[in-house]
Every structure is written in structure tokens, then in C-alpha cells.
Write an enzyme that holds these catalytic residues in place. Structure first.
Site, PDB file in Angstrom:
ATOM      1  N   ASP A 295      39.108  29.762  68.410  1.00  0.00           N
ATOM      2  CA  ASP A 295      38.690  30.050  69.789  1.00  0.00           C
ATOM      3  C   ASP A 295      37.771  31.289  69.788  1.00  0.00           C
ATOM      4  O   ASP A 295      38.128  32.312  69.198  1.00  0.00           O
ATOM      5  CB  ASP A 295      39.963  30.312  70.615  1.00  0.00           C
ATOM      6  CG  ASP A 295      39.696  30.396  72.099  1.00  0.00           C
ATOM      7  OD1 ASP A 295      38.705  29.817  72.571  1.00  0.00           O
ATOM      8  OD2 ASP A 295      40.512  31.044  72.795  1.00  0.00           O
ATOM      9  N   HIS A 296      36.638  31.189  70.423  1.00  0.00           N
ATOM     10  CA  HIS A 296      35.681  32.311  70.515  1.00  0.00           C
ATOM     11  C   HIS A 296      35.380  32.940  69.157  1.00  0.00           C
ATOM     12  O   HIS A 296      35.477  34.166  68.984  1.00  0.00           O
ATOM     13  CB  HIS A 296      36.185  33.395  71.483  1.00  0.00           C
ATOM     14  CG  HIS A 296      36.189  32.930  72.904  1.00  0.00           C
ATOM     15  ND1 HIS A 296      35.029  32.788  73.639  1.00  0.00           N
ATOM     16  CD2 HIS A 296      37.191  32.525  73.707  1.00  0.00           C
ATOM     17  CE1 HIS A 296      35.340  32.327  74.841  1.00  0.00           C
ATOM     18  NE2 HIS A 296      36.633  32.142  74.902  1.00  0.00           N
TER      19      HIS A 296
ATOM     20  N   HIS B 282      38.810  34.413  82.105  1.00  0.00           N
ATOM     21  CA  HIS B 282      40.026  34.476  81.273  1.00  0.00           C
ATOM     22  C   HIS B 282      41.065  35.346  81.971  1.00  0.00           C
ATOM     23  O   HIS B 282      40.721  36.336  82.605  1.00  0.00           O
ATOM     24  CB  HIS B 282      39.713  35.128  79.922  1.00  0.00           C
ATOM     25  CG  HIS B 282      38.939  34.249  78.987  1.00  0.00           C
ATOM     26  ND1 HIS B 282      37.795  34.661  78.351  1.00  0.00           N
ATOM     27  CD2 HIS B 282      39.152  32.987  78.565  1.00  0.00           C
ATOM     28  CE1 HIS B 282      37.350  33.694  77.568  1.00  0.00           C
ATOM     29  NE2 HIS B 282      38.154  32.660  77.677  1.00  0.00           N
TER      30      HIS B 282
ATOM     31  N   HIS C  37      36.856  27.043  80.040  1.00  0.00           N
ATOM     32  CA  HIS C  37      37.724  28.137  79.586  1.00  0.00           C
ATOM     33  C   HIS C  37      38.460  28.708  80.795  1.00  0.00           C
ATOM     34  O   HIS C  37      38.144  28.397  81.935  1.00  0.00           O
ATOM     35  CB  HIS C  37      36.875  29.224  78.910  1.00  0.00           C
ATOM     36  CG  HIS C  37      36.474  28.873  77.512  1.00  0.00           C
ATOM     37  ND1 HIS C  37      36.945  29.544  76.414  1.00  0.00           N
ATOM     38  CD2 HIS C  37      35.664  27.902  77.042  1.00  0.00           C
ATOM     39  CE1 HIS C  37      36.443  29.001  75.324  1.00  0.00           C
ATOM     40  NE2 HIS C  37      35.654  28.001  75.669  1.00  0.00           N
TER      41      HIS C  37
ATOM     42  N   GLY D  17      41.576  28.281  81.815  1.00  0.00           N
ATOM     43  CA  GLY D  17      42.252  27.190  82.528  1.00  0.00           C
ATOM     44  C   GLY D  17      43.552  27.584  83.221  1.00  0.00           C
ATOM     45  O   GLY D  17      44.147  26.755  83.904  1.00  0.00           O
TER      46      GLY D  17
HETATM   47  P1  13P Z   1      43.309  31.739  79.974  1.00  0.00           P
HETATM   48  O1  13P Z   1      44.000  32.793  79.161  1.00  0.00           O
HETATM   49  O2  13P Z   1      42.785  32.280  81.247  1.00  0.00           O
HETATM   50  O3  13P Z   1      44.146  30.526  80.160  1.00  0.00           O
HETATM   51  O4  13P Z   1      42.019  31.302  79.149  1.00  0.00           O
HETATM   52  C1  13P Z   1      42.179  30.708  77.897  1.00  0.00           C
HETATM   53  C2  13P Z   1      40.865  30.474  77.251  1.00  0.00           C
HETATM   54  O5  13P Z   1      39.879  30.183  77.885  1.00  0.00           O
HETATM   55  C3  13P Z   1      40.812  30.544  75.783  1.00  0.00           C
HETATM   56  O6  13P Z   1      39.512  30.470  75.307  1.00  0.00           O
END
Ligand code: 13P
Length: 287
Positions: free
Chosen positions: A84-85, A177, A207, A209
Site C-alpha cells: 500500500d502506498h 485517510h 482509498h 474507505g
Molecule cells: P482508511 O484508513 O481511511 O480506511 O484508509 C485506508 C487506505 O486508503 C489505505 O491505503
């Protein structure tokens, strides 16, 4: 079944539902998420940020742990192990360590550099059958020390990144986020619609979510979102359940301090939350 995320997201896009990326933080998280997805017969993407990877002793430890837990639990639904990222170097390291999917987040570079680096990661990942997510326009808020103002992506830039052959594309549309502030303006559906138009049916990624009202989630799915990332929501239910257990004095009763007992309510809360979100995203019985 450990797989790349390409096929499951193509199917989700065609079937008008979204696959969850549930971020994992430790062994309990992994076990709970996989248990919930198997019960719901839902494909899943396990998200691992670079910070979480470091916390869990490196990408190789994570990849091996996920594969072993998957085998031990007899998981049959498709599971992708996804960075992720990722940074440029992080994406290369995750590919090397056995991840089946990576996100290269070049959204903080100017668009030319983002495109150059995305192109390189896509070529490397595809040579090994690994799926790639790229990002245009920052996601708001803070995750693992990565902060962004939450720009709304430029559809023309999305078109250019899409042409690189990326497997799925994250585009900022006002999503954030972490917890959404009370005065949050909501998702920008006009821009989302334009992005889907210029990306020729490419699965899009939402993202942030956690905490998006279900009607907005469903509308986003109808406009091409096929992957929704969730991290904060699971952290909140885990913390709430653990706090309740301790505040009720359960850790002081018998051997209630045993970590297998202490962490059990939180692990159960993660399972329940994952199951509810899978229903909201429509990925149940799609494995
Ligand atoms: P949240 O922590 O807001 O659910 O976002 C998760 C996310 O987008 C991970 O890349």
C-alpha cells in the site's frame, strides 16, 4: 489461493461490485480478515503499508506469514498480498519479497516523474505476473507519516497513467485517510465519472474507505470503483472491543490476561466489521 489482484478486479469491474483491500497490522489482523473473507466467499486484497511492513519485521516476513496462515486455515478464496502506498524502492523490495501486487504511489512527484517511475515499476512487476496500482492526485489526511492535502485528480493525467498499462488506478476525488471530518464535502462524483470515461473501463481504487456513507460507496462503485481500501475502520473496532474487555475487568478474572483471551474480542470485532463491509461492497459469494 494467493494471486495477483488483476483478475479479481477485472471481474469486480464487470460485475459492478468492489473488492476490499483490508490493511493488515499483525498476525491477528491477518487471521481475522482471511477468516471473514473465507466465510463470505469473497476475494480480498491484504494491504501492507511500508510502516506496517517494517513493524512486522519486513516484507519477506509478511509475505511468508500470509502464505502460511492462508495454508493453515485452508483458505480457498483469491487473496492478493499488496503493498500500500509504496515508494519506488519499496515497490521493488516488495516484488522481491514475494508480494503478488504493489502500489507505486508517485503522486507527490510531478506528473512526468510519476509517469517515468510508474512505467518502470509496471514493467518490472508485469515481468513477474504481479499487479500494479498507481496514483494520480493525493489522498487527503495522513497515513503512516504520509500526508497529503487531498487533491482532486486531473482526468488528463489519469488518462496518461492509464495508458502505461497500469492494472488499477487510484485517483483522488476528495477522499481522506483516517476519520472524515464533520464538514467533509463528500466524494467528487463528477470528476470520478470523467476519470472513468478517459480510462476506458480500468478498475478504479477508492482509498480512505473508512466512514464513507454506504450510498456514496455504492455510487462510486457504479462509476467504476472496483477496489476500496479500509484500514482505520478495523483499527477502531479492534480498539473499542479491547477497551471494553479491559474496562469490564476481564483481564483480571482468571487468566483473562492471556494474550489469546485479551486479543480475542478485538479479533472477533474485525471479523464482524469485514463481513459487514463485504456485504456493502457486494463482493460476497464472488470468489
Ligand atoms: P482508511 O484508513 O481511511 O480506511 O484508509 C485506508 C487506505 O486508503 C489505505 O491505503
Amino acid at each position: 489461493m494467493i494471486v495477483s489482484a488483476t483478475e479479481m478486479l477485472k471481474k469486480a469491474h464487470e460485475g459492478h461490485y468492489a473488492v476490499a483491500q483490508f490493511n493488515i497490522n499483525n498476525l491477528e489482523w491477518t487471521k481475522s480478515v482471511l477468516t471473514a473473507c473465507e466465510e463470505m466467499k469473497s476475494p480480498v486484497i491484504l494491504g501492507v503499508s511500508e510502516g506496517a511492513g517494517k513493524y512486522m519485521c519486513g516484507f519477506k516476513t509478511v509475505a511468508d506469514m500470509v502464505k502460511n496462515i492462508h495454508d493453515a486455515l485452508g483458505i480457498t478464496v483469491p487473496v492478493a498480498i499488496h503493498l500500500d502506498h509504496g515508494t519506488y524502492d519499496g515497490a521493488k523490495a516488495a516484488i522481491e519479497a514475494g508480494f503478488t501486487s504493489v502500489m507505486f504511489d508517485g503522486s507527490h512527484y510531478d506528473i512526468e516523474e510519476n509517469i517515468e517511475k510508474s512505467k518502470e515499476i509496471i514493467a518490472l512487476a508485469h515481468s513477474k505476473g504481479i499487479s500494479v496500482e498507481c496514483e494520480v492526485g493525493g489522498i487527503g489526511g495522513e497515513e503512516d507519516g504520509v500526508t497529503s492535502m487531498g487533491e482532486v485528480a486531473d482526468p488528463e493525467e489519469c488518462r496518461r497513467v492509464n495508458e502505461l498499462g497500469v492494472d488499477f488506478l487510484a485517483a483522488g476525488i476528495g477522499n481522506i485517510h483516517g476519520k472524515y471530518p464533520a464538514n467533509w464535502a463528500g466524494l467528487n462524483f463528477e470528476v470520478l465519472g470523467k476519470i472513468q470515461e478517459v480510462t476506458n473501463g480500468r478498475p478504479l481504487v477508492l482509498h480512505g474507505g473508512s466512514g464513507i456513507p454506504v450510498d456514496q460507496v455504492k455510487r462510486a462503485i457504479s462509476l467504476g470503483v472496483s477496489k476500496i481500501n479500509v484500514n482505520t475502520e478495523l483499527q477502531l473496532v479492534f480498539a473499542d472491543a479491547t477497551r471494553k474487555y479491559i474496562e469490564e475487568g476481564n483481564d483480571q478474572k482468571g487468566k483473562g490476561y492471556d494474550p489469546r483471551k485479551l486479543l480475542a474480542p478485538g479479533a472477533k470485532a474485525i471479523i464482524e466489521k469485514c463481513k459487514a463491509m463485504i456485504v456493502d461492497f457486494g463482493s460476497d459469494n464472488k470468489a
